[in-house]
Motif scaffolding. Structure first.
Motif, short mmCIF file in Angstrom:
data_model
loop_
_atom_site.label_atom_id
_atom_site.label_comp_id
_atom_site.label_asym_id
_atom_site.label_seq_id
_atom_site.Cartn_x
_atom_site.Cartn_y
_atom_site.Cartn_z
N VAL A 675 0.61 -1.44 0.49
CA VAL A 675 -0.36 -0.17 0.29
C VAL A 675 0.85 1.52 -0.01
N CYS A 679 0.54 3.65 -3.37
CA CYS A 679 0.44 4.86 -2.59
C CYS A 679 1.45 6.10 -3.19
N ILE A 684 -0.40 10.11 -3.68
CA ILE A 684 -1.86 9.83 -2.86
C ILE A 684 -0.92 9.46 -1.14
N LYS A 685 -1.64 9.38 0.13
CA LYS A 685 -1.54 9.15 0.93
C LYS A 685 -2.26 8.09 1.75
N PRO A 686 -1.42 7.43 2.13
CA PRO A 686 -1.68 5.89 2.43
C PRO A 686 -2.91 5.44 3.62
N LEU A 689 -6.20 5.84 1.31
CA LEU A 689 -6.64 5.12 0.50
C LEU A 689 -6.70 3.96 0.98
N TYR A 747 -4.28 0.16 -7.61
CA TYR A 747 -2.90 0.67 -7.96
C TYR A 747 -3.32 0.74 -10.26
N ARG A 763 -8.87 13.05 0.04
CA ARG A 763 -9.44 11.14 0.87
C ARG A 763 -10.85 11.70 0.06
N ILE A 766 -10.29 11.01 -3.88
CA ILE A 766 -10.05 9.07 -3.82
C ILE A 766 -10.95 8.43 -3.88
#
Length: 829
Positions: A675, A679, A684-686, A689, A747, A763, A766
């Motif tokens: 992950v 990311c 993007i921020k783990p 996700l 992904y 967020r 996403i």
């Protein structure tokens, strides 16, 4: 009484015997004139100086006029100008002279001082040197233009120096061949380069020494001379518009202001898959374009007694760049009735460097050791009818360097010849047909008379299977092409031979009998199971950017059949992850479009480029990567059962990416690492996700988790049949994967959304990529679904309509994801 020292010297008049005439003597009072200059009497208005000289005089008439000579140093060089018929204001013994000086006409450039001399227009007057100097400061120059000795291609940065006093002025720097100024040939029409600036457009300009630009390409500016060193004269002028016409004033002229030695070819050879030429006396920052061609040569058995070396080009001319230049090729090398076939390269000067339609001798551009290299001219390289005799100098009177249109690499010790013969024979695939290409080397009239024929034989070469129907290629009539359906039972899955020969061996070439070309026989294996290992190389461009070229040689693979194509994929390896991660966002730009042969050309060459500068930088050492060449279906699925993929591992060290995340203790260590990695690739921020996947799976993080309402949605982000289109996997295939395997498609799904909708910065963005991609990048008040506009989608998600408003906003949809984010803090790891 006057003293002896004050007595004027006597005047003596002599008449020759027998001469007659009248002598009149006129008494002229002695003239004295003393003038001085104070800077308080100097006023500058733009390009004009208004100057008042003050002093005393004796015996000058009231209407006297004078000439004024101005002497100064302009930018370190002495200059002199003169003003004529200037009235002198005489009042008793007082005298003043009013001057108006034009800065440009007087050459008063830079920072300096001017000296005035006043000469009254009256007999027997001694010039008066004015006491006091006029100071001036008129910045007007170009810096960086006179470095003296440099190398070819040195980049000079030309920066104008302007004064605000000259708003309408234009600076013009002209470049001429050395000696042009001295010979009087330095006119604008003969200038190789002209640079111009104004006060509004005063950017630094660049000049490559020895070059001029034309249509975005460089021209060499020293091809008309043959000497060891070349130089350029420079002239700087200031141009002012006066009465609707431009008038130029010289600022300075500098003879041989820039000089450079002639480049020299020191090494030229064929290496492993490349041709390498090294040239001295070239600036390290300049890449001199050279044209390289790969040739083969070998002993041709035309006659048991006569030993003849034949040569034949096997690649198209490729532009390379000295001093370190290389290019790669993938070629089929048939026997052609030759033994001991070897390779050499030919170096030529591209036509673009001369600005003409003809090649220039290599010696016009660079020196070389004639004892180390063999030279060729056009008559030796191309089989054309002999040129008609004219008044040009004969070849016998020319030196080898004059004839050196091309130079062979050092492998070639003996000069081969060219006569009609079968050239390269290559095989490929076109529209599900075997494509056979046969090059005919030599005069087309000869081949028409020789009537070549071609056939398909069995593996032993004894039984003819079929005659081949050939026709000239549309791109090059010297190539004959034949097509055989790949499904033909004589071909598919078998080993065969392709044979060719002439039916009229007694055909003449230019009215002379020549030896008939030997027949050829080339083997071909009709098995669609072959992909060569891909290769990769970096290509540096002149604007400090790079691209990566990847290529692979293929044989008999489906070219677009049933929607399948060839392609490349790039993976990155990471510490702690067993399998490499597919870099789904890396765009490959293929030489052959997808719809024009499956991205593979008719000779089986699959070539693509990676131009994304961030990816190029990473490939140069910021990680460890793997390149895959494969057959893909229309949805991007690898068809490894048709033709096995071919891989190449690149040098480098795998990156280590670590970090904590919400819900981390609920998943495996390998899941957490993967992950973090995907990311990082998606930027993007783990945490975000993980919050989305926690909500979609009810905190189970299960790859088989079905939608709570019982719909056809499964897995970490609830994949649906419509959402999986283009991912290369169906929902049924995804739901039986492990969670680690399914992360690859999470992904890939997110990467596809980013390529279409832009970055996922929040967020909510996403989550919108999962539930409503149209809302990505929109404000939080954006309506995703409404009861009136999209009743079905609203019904499937009505639980997200918190106020029972009849519509669901982006903010509404993200509420449960935010809650899972907060709850997941308890399980951060």
């Amino acid at each position: 009484m006057t003293t002896e020292a004050q007595v004027a010297p006597p005047l003596e008049v002599r008449l020759e015997p027998g001469a007659e005439g009248v002598i009149r003597l006129v008494a002229v009072a002695p003239i004295t004139l003393k003038l001085s200059l104070s800077m308080e009497d100097v006023r500058q208005e733009g390009r004009l100086y208004k100057v008042k000289l003050r002093g005393t005089q004796k015996n000058l008439p009231r209407d006297a006029t004078c000439r004024v000579v101005i002497s100064a140093k302009s930018l370190g060089e002495p200059v002199q100008s003169e003003l004529g018929a200037i009235p002198m204001q005489i009042n008793g013994e007082s005298c003043t002279v009013d001057l108006e000086l034009d800065t440009f006409a007087s050459g008063l450039f830079g920072d300096g001082k001017a000296q005035f001399s006043v000469i009254p227009d009256f007999p027997f007057v001694t010039p008066c040197t004015v006491s006091g100097l006029m100071e001036f400061n008129n910045p007007l120059d170009v810096t960086g233009a006179t470095p003296d000795k440099v190398l070819l291609g040195s980049l000079l940065k030309l920066t104008p120096v302007f004064s605000q006093k000259f708003k309408e002025a234009k600076l013009k720097l002209s470049v001429f061949h050395g000696g042009a100024i001295e010979s009087g040939r330095a006119s604008d029409s003969l200038a190789w380069s002209i640079f111009e600036w104004t006060l509004e457009d005063d950017d630094t300009k660049e000049w490559r020494v020895g070059c001029a630009e034309s249509g975005g390409e460089y021209l060499l500016t020293y091809l008309d001379k043959h000497q060891d060193e070349y130089s350029f004269d420079l002239r700087l002028e200031v141009v002012q518009e006066t009465d609707g016409q431009e008038v130029s004033y010289l600022v300075w002229e500098k003879k041989k202001a820039v000089s450079f030695p002639k480049p020299k070819l020191t090494s030229f050879e064929v290496g492993s898959g490349s041709a390498l030429a090294k040239v001295e006396n070239i600036d390290p920052g300049f890449r001199l374009p050279l044209e390289l061609t790969l040739w083969q040569y070998g002993l041709h058995q035309l006659d048991p007694v006569v030993r003849t070396l034949l040569m034949n080009p096997i690649s198209r001319p490729a532009l390379a760049q000295a001093s370190s230049s290389e290019y790669f090729w993938e070629l089929v090398l048939p026997s052609l009735g030759m033994s001991q076939v070897q390779l050499f390269a030919l170096l030529r000067i591209p036509k673009t460097l001369s600005g003409t339609d003809t090649y220039v001798p290599v010696s016009a551009v660079m020196d070389y050791d004639a004892s180390k290299f063999l030279t060729f001219d056009d008559d030796q390289l191309w089989l054309e009818p002999p040129p008609k005799k004219g008044t040009k100098q004969s070849k016998q009177k020319k030196t080898p360097k004059d004839l050196a249109t091309a130079i062979a690499s050092q492998e070639l010790k003996d000069t081969p010849t060219r006569s009609p013969h079968f050239g390269s024979i290559s095989t490929g695939v076109r529209d599900n047909n075997l494509l056979v290409s046969i090059k005919l080397v030599g005069d087309r009239g000869y081949w028409k008379a020789a009537e070549p024929t071609f056939s398909l034989y069995d593996e032993t070469g004894q039984s003819e299977l079929a005659k081949l129907t050939v026709k000239p290629s549309e791109q090059n009539p010297r190539y004959l092409e034949a097509l055989v359906p790949l499904e033909d039972p004589n071909l598919f899955g078998k080993k065969v031979r392709i044979r060719g020969q002439v039916t009229k061996p007694d055909a003449n070439l230019w009215d002379e009998l020549v030896a008939a070309p030997p027949a050829f026989s080339v083997s071909y294996e009709g098995v669609p199971r072959w992909l060569d290992k891909p290769t990769l190389r970096f290509v540096d461009l002149t604007d400090a950017t790079s691209y990566v070229q990847v290529r692979c040689q293929v044989q008999h693979v489906p070219n677009g059949k049933n929607g399948s194509t060839l392609g490349f994929r790039l993976y990155e390896r990471f510490v702690g992850i067993e399998k490499p991660i597919l870099l789904a966002q890396v765009p490959f730009r293929y030489d052959v479009p997808k719809g024009a042969g499956g991205q593979c050309d008719s000779q089986g060459r699959l070539v693509a480029r990676i131009t994304d500068q961030e990816v190029v930088r990473k490939l140069k050492g910021q990680g460890k990567y793997m390149l895959e060449a494969c057959v893909l279906d229309k949805d991007g699925k690898v068809l490894s059962t048709e033709v096995a993929s071919s891989f190449k591992e690149l040098d480098g060290s795998p990156r280590r990416i670590e970090g904590t995340m919400v819900w981390g203790s609920k998943v495996s260590e390998e899941f957490r690492k993967k992950v973090v990695i995907i990311c990082d690739l998606l930027k993007i921020k783990p945490d975000d996700l993980m919050a989305c996947m926690a909500f979609e799976t009810g905190g189970t993080f299960s790859a088989s988790k079905q939608n709570n309402a019982g719909g056809r949605a499964y897995g970490l982000i609830q994949f649906t049949p419509s959402g999986t289109e283009g991912l290369g996997k169906t929902v049924d295939e995804l739901k039986v994967m492990t969670e680690i395997e399914q992360l690859d498609y999470v992904y890939k799904y997110m990467a596809r959304c980013i390529s279409k909708k832009g970055p996922l910065t929040t967020r909510s963005d996403i989550y919108m990529a999962i539930i409503c991609p149209e809302a990505v990048g929109q404000p939080e008040t954006y309506t995703c679904y409404s009861q009136a506009g999209s009743p079905r989608a609203y019904g499937e998600n009505k639980g997200l309509d918190w106020g029972k408003k009849g519509y669901i906003t982006k903010a509404d949809a993200t509420v449960p994801v935010d809650k899972y984010f907060q709850d997941g803090q308890l399980y951060r790891l």
